[in-house]
Design an enzyme around this catalytic site. Structure first.
Site, PDB file in Angstrom:
ATOM      1  N   THR B  44      -2.492 -51.748  -6.809  1.00 17.99           N
ATOM      2  CA  THR B  44      -2.762 -50.313  -6.899  1.00 17.99           C
ATOM      3  C   THR B  44      -1.517 -49.560  -7.350  1.00 17.99           C
ATOM      4  O   THR B  44      -1.605 -48.562  -8.057  1.00 17.99           O
ATOM      5  CB  THR B  44      -3.217 -49.798  -5.516  1.00 17.99           C
ATOM      6  OG1 THR B  44      -4.393 -50.513  -5.147  1.00 17.99           O
ATOM      7  CG2 THR B  44      -3.490 -48.310  -5.536  1.00 17.99           C
ATOM      8  N   TYR B 131      -0.647 -63.071  -1.197  1.00 15.87           N
ATOM      9  CA  TYR B 131      -1.619 -62.175  -1.839  1.00 15.87           C
ATOM     10  C   TYR B 131      -2.718 -63.007  -2.474  1.00 15.87           C
ATOM     11  O   TYR B 131      -2.475 -63.746  -3.425  1.00 15.87           O
ATOM     12  CB  TYR B 131      -0.878 -61.357  -2.889  1.00 15.87           C
ATOM     13  CG  TYR B 131      -1.730 -60.444  -3.766  1.00 15.87           C
ATOM     14  CD1 TYR B 131      -1.697 -59.067  -3.585  1.00 15.87           C
ATOM     15  CD2 TYR B 131      -2.509 -60.946  -4.796  1.00 15.87           C
ATOM     16  CE1 TYR B 131      -2.433 -58.211  -4.407  1.00 15.87           C
ATOM     17  CE2 TYR B 131      -3.260 -60.104  -5.613  1.00 15.87           C
ATOM     18  CZ  TYR B 131      -3.212 -58.743  -5.418  1.00 15.87           C
ATOM     19  OH  TYR B 131      -3.941 -57.918  -6.231  1.00 15.87           O
ATOM     20  N   LYS B 159      -3.091 -61.773   2.851  1.00 16.15           N
ATOM     21  CA  LYS B 159      -3.959 -60.671   2.410  1.00 16.15           C
ATOM     22  C   LYS B 159      -5.162 -61.304   1.727  1.00 16.15           C
ATOM     23  O   LYS B 159      -5.027 -61.884   0.647  1.00 16.15           O
ATOM     24  CB  LYS B 159      -3.166 -59.796   1.434  1.00 16.15           C
ATOM     25  CG  LYS B 159      -3.921 -58.652   0.784  1.00 16.15           C
ATOM     26  CD  LYS B 159      -2.970 -57.932  -0.199  1.00 16.15           C
ATOM     27  CE  LYS B 159      -3.644 -56.782  -0.928  1.00 16.15           C
ATOM     28  NZ  LYS B 159      -4.697 -57.216  -1.860  1.00 16.15           N
TER      29      LYS B 159
END
Lengths: 297, 297
Positions: B44, B131, B159
């Site tokens: 993001t 990630y 995550k």
């Protein structure tokens, strides 16, 4: 320059940098074999793993080593800003065409991609080749979008990711796209497995991974297909089935060809940037056996 | 720092560079709201679109603006070499953790990815968060690989990209992974749509996109879920269904949140790097209507 065999050489590199001598020798070998064009710094040429300065340097080496053979390089980058800078630098060192993949991290939509090509088209003076390969860019072109982009100034060829295996379906696929683009824009097949079927179906060019390492083998298939001898092209391509099987086994052509280059002594191990590695162990032996048995050259 | 709400702010940028003032204000707002951690330069936060120098600068700004809230940044890059350099620079400017996505162009295999984490683990002094998001990295972790990586030094959280929608399946999914990793490694859910279901199913953290812009809205869901009030967490998340519908409509959260930031005046248009653009026309009006009606804050 967008017909015939466009050979895509590796760019040997590792944690110490680009092996410029090995790269130059690979390109010289392609010039000696009289390929129709050289696609340096394609996906096979590892453009995505190099800085802008490295890419400009490699483009320059390619132009110097290619003699009379025209060189195309990829100007792919996540940002339009960087694509434009890469285009400028590549043109300065004498490349004859630019290959533009719509590289993505966040998903791109059709309008993003159209505007990328539109902006680049307005800012270059050499021909552009559209790079369509969802496997690396994660963007899926529609034929309608290809049609719009192909109308832009400088767009001269479309590199498509393959064709259906069945000859009549391949022909339909190529003709559908042909119907949507201007007649001066050629269609080139990539995905070496599809090369003979694609050219037999009407593709004018083969954007070739094996052509970057074994140009004579790739030229024989290309010459047969483009002279209209579909039967001979098919025969020559089918001879290479053990190689296509390796591409499937190892998730594509890239690592297999990089491993083959090390095995043949074209490049020194390690020749890929970490975390990528060439294939070791049993797989490496399999590759050695196949490239020897097929007498690739 | 790997429990609770980890808020992922945008990094407003355009062809002129990063809007440092707007970025600083976004981070300050997160600190004021008392989020549990800040995930700057995540997907993001557009890390993939910035140079190493720009990333180090943005990491520094984040640390300065975050006050007592710990900052994590992504060190994702195609090359291990660059990942290590990014890790070093991020630690120097004071980040408290590093988020490591296995970014790919050529497809990665499990051993490439394991060796990437192994190398980074051996070269950092702050905690690492794994990630896992095939949507951006195009790499699919297996739980077995997660288990191996989670044993490495410094690895402190994973995550994950979401959970099944049905609560019992979500619980099964989280428990299966939990069974394969050390107890000190937390599991955090991402994909905002799955946040409440994920935390209700046992995820200790939410790596949150909307949390980066609307921290109070995200904190309410997080506090409810992690205090054991699954019913309230679900109610609050279901209230946001019109927002989740926009995420689906516009191919993910990224452009919707970037558009919302422009609409609310947090950032100036254009706030994304070309060829990416925020949403215009009717879509923009829809987004404006939804964020107003939901009173996101």
């Amino acid at each position: 320059m967008f017909t015939g065999l466009s050979a895509f050489p590796l760019t040997p590199m590792n944690e110490q940098g680009v092996d410029e001598n090995a790269f130059t020798r690979l390109v010289e070998q392609l010039a000696t074999a009289h390929v129709d064009s050289i696609g340096a710094l394609g996906s096979t040429g590892g453009y995505a793993y190099l800085s802008r300065a490295e890419r400009t340097r490699v483009a320059q080496l390619a132009v110097e080593a290619a003699g009379n053979v025209p060189v195309m390089v990829s100007i792919g980058s996540l940002r339009t800003r960087d694509v434009l800078l890469l285009a400028e630098e590549a043109q300065k060192v004498g490349v004859k065409a630019l290959l533009l993949p719509p590289v993505s991290y966040q998903k791109l939509c059709a309008e993003d991609v159209f505007s990328l090509y539109e902006t680049v088209s307005a800012n270059v003076s050499v021909p552009l080749c559209v790079y369509d390969n969802p496997g690396t860019t994660h963007f899926e072109f529609t034929d309608e979008l290809h049609g719009r982009i192909a109308e832009l100034a400088h767009v001269s060829s479309i590199k498509i990711p393959g064709v259906p295996e069945a000859p009549h379906l391949a022909k339909e696929r190529v003709e559908r796209l042909r119907g949507l683009i201007p007649s001066h824009v050629t269609i080139g097949v990539s995905g070496d497995v599809f090369a003979a079927v694609g050219m037999n179906a009407g593709c004018e060019a083969w954007y070739s991974v094996i052509g970057g390492l074994f140009p004579n083998t790739a030229l024989a298939i290309t010459r047969a297909a483009l002279s209209g001898d579909a039967h001979e092209a098919t025969r020559l391509a089918e001879r290479l089935k053990p190689l296509w099987a390796l591409f499937r086994q190892f998730g594509g052509s890239f690592r297999v060809v990089a491993t083959a280059a090390e095995l043949r002594g074209f490049t020194q191990h390690p020749s890929l940037p970490l975390p990528l590695r060439t294939i070791s162990g049993e797989g490496r032996k399999q590759i050695a056996a196949v490239i020897d048995a097929l007498e690739l050259s």
